[in-house]
Design an enzyme around this catalytic site. Structure first.
Site, PDB file in Angstrom:
ATOM      1  N   LYS A 145       0.915  -1.244  -0.036  1.00  0.00           N
ATOM      2  CA  LYS A 145       0.112   0.014  -0.141  1.00  0.00           C
ATOM      3  C   LYS A 145       0.837   1.454   0.024  1.00  0.00           C
ATOM      4  O   LYS A 145       0.410   2.289  -0.723  1.00  0.00           O
ATOM      5  CB  LYS A 145      -0.774   0.032   1.230  1.00  0.00           C
ATOM      6  N   LYS A 170      -0.169  11.704   5.516  1.00  0.00           N
ATOM      7  CA  LYS A 170       0.092  10.641   6.528  1.00  0.00           C
ATOM      8  C   LYS A 170       0.689   9.284   5.697  1.00  0.00           C
ATOM      9  O   LYS A 170       1.695   8.939   6.369  1.00  0.00           O
ATOM     10  CB  LYS A 170      -1.536  10.236   7.284  1.00  0.00           C
TER      11      LYS A 170
END
Length: 294
Positions: free
Chosen positions: A174, A242
């Site tokens: 990811k 983030k």
């Protein structure tokens, strides 16, 4: 006919709500928890059962899914004073579909094992549209047999389901995905501004670009955002910021220099500093326009 497993769904945000609703449509019994009452009301309207806490949602579940914004949220829900690890039924499958650091995924798997839980990290890609359509890409880390046990559920949520390796591998994949998306967004934003400033028919240009080697899901999915300057959040810049922190941390751990990752992370951070953190990540175009005006 064997009944479908009981699902506890923790986190009903932009992605979590439509994902839980897809499970309900597929016949899964879903008990959900989130902090906002209106999102619990939405779950109930689709046939789900709201719970008063994450622990209560997880108590009798066969499968517990967490879909939360960041590492701290996942850790708090798992280990907090009313955490799911202490309340979940031994043997239950805990699937974290949030995007967190690989180390967080590995630690969660170890803690889950101590409580008799099977754990997977299974972040997704495809954005809000993919969550609504059930066409997400699911990248799973953990034991192969646990991924296979979860596969029927994953296939309701996504069109691509891949076992990427051991615990943490899904999150590493990811991170790589988010790097590619960030680079693609910035490239598309710059191309749109270049085309506009050059007086070219932008729709025609993007049609032909989308038919060649430069075609991408980013260009297809975000085309109207760029052209209409519609930055209604599907995936907020704050969250991509983030995620780029995860990318740069993973690069440091692997002792790699990733120049494009560092540049993309800086541009996303600058967008946040300019007040764009709550906008869709296609709002990177605003940074290109600010640079062009300076």
């Amino acid at each position: 006919m064997t009944p479908l497993p009981r699902v506890a769904w923790i986190g009903l945000g932009v992605m979590g709500s439509p994902m839980a609703e897809n499970l309900l449509r597929a016949g899964y019994p879903v008990t959900g928890y989130t902090l906002e009452q209106h999102k619990l009301d939405r779950l109930a309207a689709h046939g789900g059962v709201p719970a008063p806490s994450a622990a209560e949602a997880a108590r009798n579940a066969d499968v517990i899914v967490t879909m939360l914004p960041a590492d701290a949220d996942v850790t708090a829900v798992a280990h907090g004073p009313d955490g799911i690890l202490d309340r979940a039924r031994p043997g239950a499958l805990l699937i974290d579909m949030s995007t967190v650091a690989p180390g967080t995924a590995v630690a969660l798997a170890a803690a889950g094992a101590e409580h008799g839980l099977r754990v997977l990290d299974a972040p997704v890609s495809g954005g809000e549209a993919g969550a609504v359509e059930g066409s997400l890409s699911v990248m799973a880390g953990g034991r192969a047999e646990d991924v296979e046990a979860a596969r029927p559920l994953f296939e309701v949520l996504g069109g691509t389901v891949v076992h990427c390796g051991p615990h943490g591998a899904g999150q590493t994949v990811k991170a790589a995905n988010q790097l590619i998306v960030a680079a693609g967004l910035q490239a598309c934003a710059e191309a749109v501004v270049l085309l506009e400033r050059s007086g070219v028919d932008v729709d025609a240009a993007l049609d032909v670009i989308g038919g060649g080697l430069a075609a991408s899901a980013v260009l297809t999915r975000k085309r109207r955002n760029f052209l209409d300057r519609d930055f209604t959040p599907g995936f907020r810049i704050d969250l991509h910021h983030k995620d780029m922190g995860i990318v740069t941390a993973a690069a440091r751990e692997a002792r790699l220099t990733l120049p494009l990752a560092e540049l993309a992370a800086r541009l996303i951070a600058e967008a946040r500093e300019r007040g764009d953190g709550g906008l869709d990540h296609s709002a990177l175009l605003r940074g290109v326009e600010r640079a062009a005006a300076s």
